[in-house]
Design an enzyme around this catalytic site. Structure first.
Site, PDB file in Angstrom:
ATOM      1  CB  CYS A 116      28.946 105.440  72.078  1.00 19.36           C
ATOM      2  SG  CYS A 116      29.688 104.729  70.612  1.00 19.36           S
ATOM      3  CG  HIS A 256      24.867 104.485  71.998  1.00 18.28           C
ATOM      4  ND1 HIS A 256      25.068 105.420  71.005  1.00 18.28           N
ATOM      5  CD2 HIS A 256      25.778 103.498  71.775  1.00 18.28           C
ATOM      6  CE1 HIS A 256      26.055 105.013  70.218  1.00 18.28           C
ATOM      7  NE2 HIS A 256      26.499 103.847  70.662  1.00 18.28           N
ATOM      8  CG  ASN A 286      27.225 103.823  66.896  1.00 17.23           C
ATOM      9  OD1 ASN A 286      27.350 104.948  67.392  1.00 17.23           O
ATOM     10  ND2 ASN A 286      27.770 102.747  67.428  1.00 17.23           N
TER      11      ASN A 286
HETATM   12  N1  ACO Z   1      26.177  92.129  55.661  1.00 20.10           N
HETATM   13  C1  ACO Z   1      26.011  90.797  55.562  1.00 20.10           C
HETATM   14  N2  ACO Z   1      26.568  89.919  56.391  1.00 20.10           N
HETATM   15  C2  ACO Z   1      27.318  90.402  57.394  1.00 20.10           C
HETATM   16  C3  ACO Z   1      27.539  91.766  57.568  1.00 20.10           C
HETATM   17  C4  ACO Z   1      26.946  92.643  56.650  1.00 20.10           C
HETATM   18  N3  ACO Z   1      27.088  93.976  56.725  1.00 20.10           N
HETATM   19  N4  ACO Z   1      28.320  91.945  58.643  1.00 20.10           N
HETATM   20  C5  ACO Z   1      28.585  90.740  59.142  1.00 20.10           C
HETATM   21  N5  ACO Z   1      27.992  89.778  58.381  1.00 20.10           N
HETATM   22  C6  ACO Z   1      28.017  88.346  58.558  1.00 20.10           C
HETATM   23  C7  ACO Z   1      29.191  87.917  59.376  1.00 20.10           C
HETATM   24  O1  ACO Z   1      30.333  87.766  58.565  1.00 20.10           O
HETATM   25  C8  ACO Z   1      28.709  86.586  59.937  1.00 20.10           C
HETATM   26  O2  ACO Z   1      28.886  85.610  58.943  1.00 20.10           O
HETATM   27  P1  ACO Z   1      29.518  84.170  59.351  1.00 20.10           P
HETATM   28  O3  ACO Z   1      28.528  83.613  60.347  1.00 20.10           O
HETATM   29  O4  ACO Z   1      29.566  83.478  58.054  1.00 20.10           O
HETATM   30  O5  ACO Z   1      30.836  84.504  59.979  1.00 20.10           O
HETATM   31  C9  ACO Z   1      27.198  86.780  60.071  1.00 20.10           C
HETATM   32  O6  ACO Z   1      26.877  87.929  59.295  1.00 20.10           O
HETATM   33  C10 ACO Z   1      26.723  86.991  61.491  1.00 20.10           C
HETATM   34  O7  ACO Z   1      27.617  87.860  62.146  1.00 20.10           O
HETATM   35  P2  ACO Z   1      27.417  88.229  63.671  1.00 20.10           P
HETATM   36  O8  ACO Z   1      28.601  89.011  64.104  1.00 20.10           O
HETATM   37  O9  ACO Z   1      27.048  87.030  64.459  1.00 20.10           O
HETATM   38  O10 ACO Z   1      26.136  89.149  63.583  1.00 20.10           O
HETATM   39  P3  ACO Z   1      25.383  89.793  64.809  1.00 20.10           P
HETATM   40  O11 ACO Z   1      23.989  89.347  64.797  1.00 20.10           O
HETATM   41  O12 ACO Z   1      26.180  89.713  66.072  1.00 20.10           O
HETATM   42  O13 ACO Z   1      25.381  91.341  64.366  1.00 20.10           O
HETATM   43  C11 ACO Z   1      26.515  93.397  64.805  1.00 20.10           C
HETATM   44  C12 ACO Z   1      26.597  92.013  64.166  1.00 20.10           C
HETATM   45  C13 ACO Z   1      25.396  94.159  64.123  1.00 20.10           C
HETATM   46  C14 ACO Z   1      27.836  94.096  64.596  1.00 20.10           C
HETATM   47  C15 ACO Z   1      26.206  93.241  66.308  1.00 20.10           C
HETATM   48  O14 ACO Z   1      27.098  92.315  66.882  1.00 20.10           O
HETATM   49  C16 ACO Z   1      26.311  94.553  67.051  1.00 20.10           C
HETATM   50  O15 ACO Z   1      25.502  95.434  66.866  1.00 20.10           O
HETATM   51  N6  ACO Z   1      27.258  94.651  67.998  1.00 20.10           N
HETATM   52  C17 ACO Z   1      27.392  95.831  68.819  1.00 20.10           C
HETATM   53  C18 ACO Z   1      28.062  96.920  68.051  1.00 20.10           C
HETATM   54  C19 ACO Z   1      27.970  98.216  68.811  1.00 20.10           C
HETATM   55  O16 ACO Z   1      26.963  98.496  69.408  1.00 20.10           O
HETATM   56  N7  ACO Z   1      29.009  99.021  68.832  1.00 20.10           N
HETATM   57  C20 ACO Z   1      28.868 100.237  69.580  1.00 20.10           C
HETATM   58  C21 ACO Z   1      30.050 100.877  69.918  1.00 20.10           C
HETATM   59  S1  ACO Z   1      30.703 101.793  68.600  1.00 20.10           S
HETATM   60  C22 ACO Z   1      31.763 102.968  69.277  1.00 20.10           C
HETATM   61  O17 ACO Z   1      31.955 103.096  70.462  1.00 20.10           O
HETATM   62  C23 ACO Z   1      32.506 103.798  68.261  1.00 20.10           C
END
Ligand code: ACO
Length: 329
Positions: A116, A256, A286
């Site tokens: 990214c 980003h 993204n």
């Molecule tokens: N729908 C419903 N529930 C979900 C989903 C979904 N799509 N995805 C995950 N959950 C659940 C998980 O299983 C978890 O459940 P559990 O507590 O029973 O295990 C719960 O939701 C919370 O999960 P978290 O991982 O704590 O959620 P978080 O608030 O951290 O959000 C997210 C997750 C959106 C992925 C966040 O961590 C994020 O944005 N991280 C950064 C990602 C990013 O920016 N990547 C960029 C680089 S990409 C590249 O370079 C190609």
């Protein structure tokens, strides 16, 4: 860097595929819901490439528009850089495919892999080449088809990504304008937090790699989130320092587009009001290397920058990498 000829953006173009995948479409595919996706990420929909579209096809559409807006044709280019982690194939590079399609005969062409952050890495590379006098007009594209490496049975990742391409022509600009500073960096130790393991020389494609889903994005979302919040802050401070500017000098912030909460944390750190921040993660999700140029080009199309405005771009991604730049429009 600034005692050499001024280099900036002289043309812009963008392209997203027609097909839209909404949160309610995803509700039918995995155990998720619109409320979760919007509240955790800010994403409402994303664009997905047609089966016959590859990354070079998206990049080509954006490139044509960028050339048009610069009043140029392919033959005016002497350098083409495509930032992507989803090239059409390992080789030839997507940049070479594009060089042929654009009729940019003889232009140097290569792909750049910084996930990214790739577009900002590409801008820094093109700027250095042009400042040194080696080239004059560069096409820099961020383009990705993340849908091709997304596991649509994994709710942790499939809601996050989309496809698209953004392109700029980089060339000489009037004195006082152009790129003022770059801050690029990497933390290779965090590489396994965000990766696609299969298909390279370590783990060549095999029945086993396909069965074990090694050709899809793997991401440790929580750890990447922490990294993102940290480096969006530090890279922003550093790139402003290098440009000799204060946060109050920023007219437009182009982050980003991965997650609205990451963008909001950067806004708070810089104490930036909403009108100074470009957000389109709701429409495109993204799109990796395409994310910053899609936001930059869309802002330009909407007339959100005027000549002389200070634009700050910052991104982070797989590698792990980050890249930031200050550009006087
Ligand atoms: N729908 C419903 N529930 C979900 C989903 C979904 N799509 N995805 C995950 N959950 C659940 C998980 O299983 C978890 O459940 P559990 O507590 O029973 O295990 C719960 O939701 C919370 O999960 P978290 O991982 O704590 O959620 P978080 O608030 O951290 O959000 C997210 C997750 C959106 C992925 C966040 O961590 C994020 O944005 N991280 C950064 C990602 C990013 O920016 N990547 C960029 C680089 S990409 C590249 O370079 C190609």
């Amino acid at each position: 860097m600034n005692n050499l000829r001024p280099v900036g953006v002289i043309g812009t173009g963008k392209y997203v595929p027609e097909k839209i995948l909404t949160n309610s479409d995803l509700e039918k595919m995995v155990d998720t819901n619109d409320e979760w996706i919007v509240s955790r990420t800010g994403i409402k929909e994303r664009h997905i490439a047609a089966p016959d579209q590859a990354t070079s096809d998206l990049a080509y559409e954006a490139a044509i528009k960028a050339l048009e807006s610069a009043g140029m044709t392919g033959s005016d280019l002497d350098l083409i850089i495509v930032a992507t982690i989803t090239p059409d194939s390992s080789f030839p590079s997507t940049a070479c495919i594009l060089q042929d399609k654009l009729g940019a005969k003889g232009a140097a062409a290569f792909d750049l892999s910084a996930a990214c952050s790739g577009f900002v890495y590409g801008l820094a590379t093109a700027t250095s080449f042009i400042k040194s006098g080696m080239y004059n007009n560069a096409l820099v594209i961020g383009a990705d088809c993340l849908s091709r490496i997304t596991d649509y049975t994994d709710r942790n990742t499939c809601v996050l990504f989309g496809d698209g391409a953004g392109a700029v022509i980089v060339g000489e600009v009037p004195e006082g304008r152009g790129f003022k500073s770059f801050d690029l960096g990497a933390e290779g130790a965090g590489g396994s937090l965000l990766q696609m393991e299969g298909g390279g020389s370590r783990l060549p494609a095999s029945v086993e790699t396909v069965e074990n889903k090694k050709h899809y994005i793997y991401m440790n979302g929580r750890e990447v989130f922490k990294f993102a919040v940290r480096v969006m802050g530090t890279a922003t401070v550093e790139v402003l320092r290098k440009a000799g500017l204060e946060r109050t000098d920023v007219d437009l912030f182009v982050p980003h587009q991965a997650n609205i909460r990451i963008i909001q944390s950067a806004m708070q750190r810089l104490e930036l009001p909403e009108e100074k921040v470009v957000v389109n993660v709701d429409k495109y999700a993204n799109t990796s290397a395409a994310s910053i140029p899609l936001a930059l080009v869309e802002a330009a199309e909407e007339g959100r920058m005027k000549a002389g405005d200070t634009v700050l771009m910052v991104g982070f991604g797989g590698g792990l990498t980050w890249g930031a730049s200050v550009l006087v429009w």
